[in-house]
Design a protein around this motif. Structure first.
Motif, short mmCIF file in Angstrom:
data_model
loop_
_atom_site.label_atom_id
_atom_site.label_comp_id
_atom_site.label_asym_id
_atom_site.label_seq_id
_atom_site.Cartn_x
_atom_site.Cartn_y
_atom_site.Cartn_z
N ASN A 88 1.55 -1.48 -2.17
CA ASN A 88 2.59 -2.35 -1.65
C ASN A 88 2.36 -2.57 -0.18
O ASN A 88 1.52 -1.90 0.44
CB ASN A 88 3.99 -1.76 -1.92
CG ASN A 88 4.97 -2.85 -2.37
OD1 ASN A 88 4.86 -3.99 -1.96
ND2 ASN A 88 5.91 -2.48 -3.21
N TYR A 89 3.09 -3.47 0.39
CA TYR A 89 2.87 -3.84 1.78
C TYR A 89 4.20 -4.21 2.40
O TYR A 89 4.84 -5.18 1.99
CB TYR A 89 1.89 -5.02 1.83
CG TYR A 89 1.62 -5.58 3.20
CD1 TYR A 89 1.63 -4.78 4.34
CD2 TYR A 89 1.33 -6.94 3.36
CE1 TYR A 89 1.37 -5.30 5.59
CE2 TYR A 89 1.06 -7.47 4.61
CZ TYR A 89 1.09 -6.65 5.73
OH TYR A 89 0.83 -7.18 6.96
N TYR A 90 4.61 -3.41 3.38
CA TYR A 90 5.88 -3.62 4.06
C TYR A 90 5.58 -4.17 5.45
O TYR A 90 4.86 -3.55 6.24
CB TYR A 90 6.66 -2.31 4.18
CG TYR A 90 6.96 -1.68 2.86
CD1 TYR A 90 8.13 -1.97 2.17
CD2 TYR A 90 6.07 -0.78 2.27
CE1 TYR A 90 8.41 -1.40 0.95
CE2 TYR A 90 6.34 -0.21 1.03
CZ TYR A 90 7.51 -0.52 0.38
OH TYR A 90 7.79 0.04 -0.84
N SER A 91 6.13 -5.35 5.75
CA SER A 91 5.90 -5.96 7.05
C SER A 91 6.95 -7.04 7.31
O SER A 91 7.33 -7.77 6.39
CB SER A 91 4.49 -6.59 7.11
OG SER A 91 4.31 -7.32 8.30
N ARG A 92 7.40 -7.10 8.54
CA ARG A 92 8.27 -8.23 8.92
C ARG A 92 7.47 -9.52 8.84
O ARG A 92 6.25 -9.53 9.00
CB ARG A 92 8.82 -8.02 10.33
CG ARG A 92 9.87 -6.92 10.43
CD ARG A 92 10.31 -6.70 11.88
NE ARG A 92 11.35 -5.71 11.98
CZ ARG A 92 12.66 -5.98 11.99
NH1 ARG A 92 13.07 -7.23 11.90
NH2 ARG A 92 13.55 -5.01 12.10
N LEU A 96 3.29 -10.44 9.33
CA LEU A 96 2.68 -10.37 8.01
C LEU A 96 1.22 -10.80 8.05
O LEU A 96 0.88 -11.89 8.50
CB LEU A 96 3.47 -11.28 7.05
CG LEU A 96 3.21 -11.13 5.56
CD1 LEU A 96 3.77 -9.80 5.06
CD2 LEU A 96 3.86 -12.28 4.79
N GLY A 137 12.23 -2.26 -3.55
CA GLY A 137 12.30 -3.65 -3.14
C GLY A 137 13.55 -4.37 -3.58
O GLY A 137 13.76 -5.55 -3.25
N GLY A 143 11.20 -6.21 6.78
CA GLY A 143 9.93 -5.77 6.23
C GLY A 143 9.85 -5.81 4.72
O GLY A 143 8.84 -5.40 4.14
N MET A 144 10.91 -6.32 4.06
CA MET A 144 10.95 -6.29 2.60
C MET A 144 10.67 -7.65 1.97
O MET A 144 10.90 -7.82 0.77
CB MET A 144 12.32 -5.79 2.15
CG MET A 144 12.65 -4.38 2.60
SD MET A 144 11.47 -3.16 1.98
CE MET A 144 11.86 -3.22 0.24
N PRO A 147 7.64 -6.97 -0.72
CA PRO A 147 8.07 -6.06 -1.79
C PRO A 147 9.26 -6.58 -2.57
O PRO A 147 9.33 -6.42 -3.80
CB PRO A 147 8.44 -4.77 -1.04
CG PRO A 147 7.68 -4.84 0.23
CD PRO A 147 7.62 -6.29 0.59
N GLY A 148 10.21 -7.21 -1.88
CA GLY A 148 11.37 -7.76 -2.58
C GLY A 148 11.00 -8.83 -3.57
O GLY A 148 11.50 -8.87 -4.70
N THR A 151 9.11 -7.24 -6.56
CA THR A 151 10.01 -6.46 -7.40
C THR A 151 10.88 -7.37 -8.26
O THR A 151 11.16 -7.06 -9.42
CB THR A 151 10.91 -5.57 -6.52
OG1 THR A 151 10.07 -4.68 -5.76
CG2 THR A 151 11.86 -4.74 -7.35
#
Length: 240
Positions: A88-92, A96, A137, A143-144, A147-148, A151
């Motif tokens: 997964n990758y979390y970033s604003r 990004l 997510g 940052g989601m 992932p959101g 998901t």
């Protein structure tokens, strides 16, 4: 060994460590022949010896041609395929990395679609195609963005694949934090702090481990009434 998977073959894409490896171990203990797929030949070799795998294959599962060749080269149809490959990758949004984001989309959306087309006729009718998702997510936040979106998309994809691939069953497992080598690499020095936090806050008062997810995976393989759904295993993380 004998058990509910006696005489069946289970393929683990991403089977050299963590959830995939523990599922291979449990499936083998339930009587299955297990085939491990991963990118690192050395790690695959060690994993195969650890869980008694009958075969390994080293390639990138997001490569459609390599994926096609792998299933074409198998000597006979298989019964269950579990995909744990991918992260997964979390970033604003402003920070990004678009190339990295595309890779995540490939792993979570295009790989299931490609795999579903590839395994048609190569999984026995009573078999299972099983994917990993997550629960984190579901809660929007900084940052989601990626992932959101992944998901939210996965359950719809799973439900539709279950209809199109029937009678093969298609399901997903949505995990929260799982104490795997990948989690250790991602968190680094923060790993122990995260474990302590989860022990204090989760309703189960402990951290979810790969064996918990493996137990659900094998249940989904053996319970032939289950298809088209996403099953949570996060120790109640969504509740706190």
């Amino acid at each position: 060994m004998s058990g509910p998977l006696d005489g069946q073959t289970v393929v683990l894409l991403g089977g050299s460590a963590g959830i995939g490896l523990e599922t291979a171990r449990l499936a083998h203990g339930q009587g299955a022949a297990v085939v491990l797929v991963g990118r690192d030949p050395d790690r695959l070799s060690h994993a195969a010896a650890d869980v008694g795998a009958t075969q390994t294959a080293a390639f990138d599962a997001t490569d459609p041609e390599a994926l096609q060749r792998f299933f074409e080269d198998l000597p006979s149809p298989v019964d269950h395929v579990l995909v744990t490959a991918g992260g997964n990758y979390y970033s604003r949004l402003a920070e990004l990395d678009l190339d990295r984001a595309r890779r995540v989309v490939e792993e979570h959306l295009w790989l299931p679609i490609q795999l579903a087309r590839t395994v048609t006729g190569r999984i026995r009718p009573a078999g299972t195609l099983l994917f990993m998702s997550g629960t984190g997510g579901r809660r929007p936040g900084p940052g989601m963005v990626l992932p959101g979106a992944m998901t939210a998309a996965k359950p719809a994809l799973i439900a539709n694949l279950a209809i199109e691939l029937a009678p093969i069953r298609v399901n997903a497992i949505a995990a929260g934090f799982v104490d795997t080598p990948l989690s250790a690499r991602l968190l680094g020095d923060d790993l122990d702090r995260r474990r302590d936090e989860l022990r204090r806050t989760l309703p189960i008062a402990r951290v979810v481990v790969p064996q918990d997810v493996a137990a659900l995976a094998v249940h989904l393989m053996t319970n032939t009434a289950l298809t088209g759904a996403t099953y949570d295993v996060d120790g109640g993380q969504q509740l706190v």
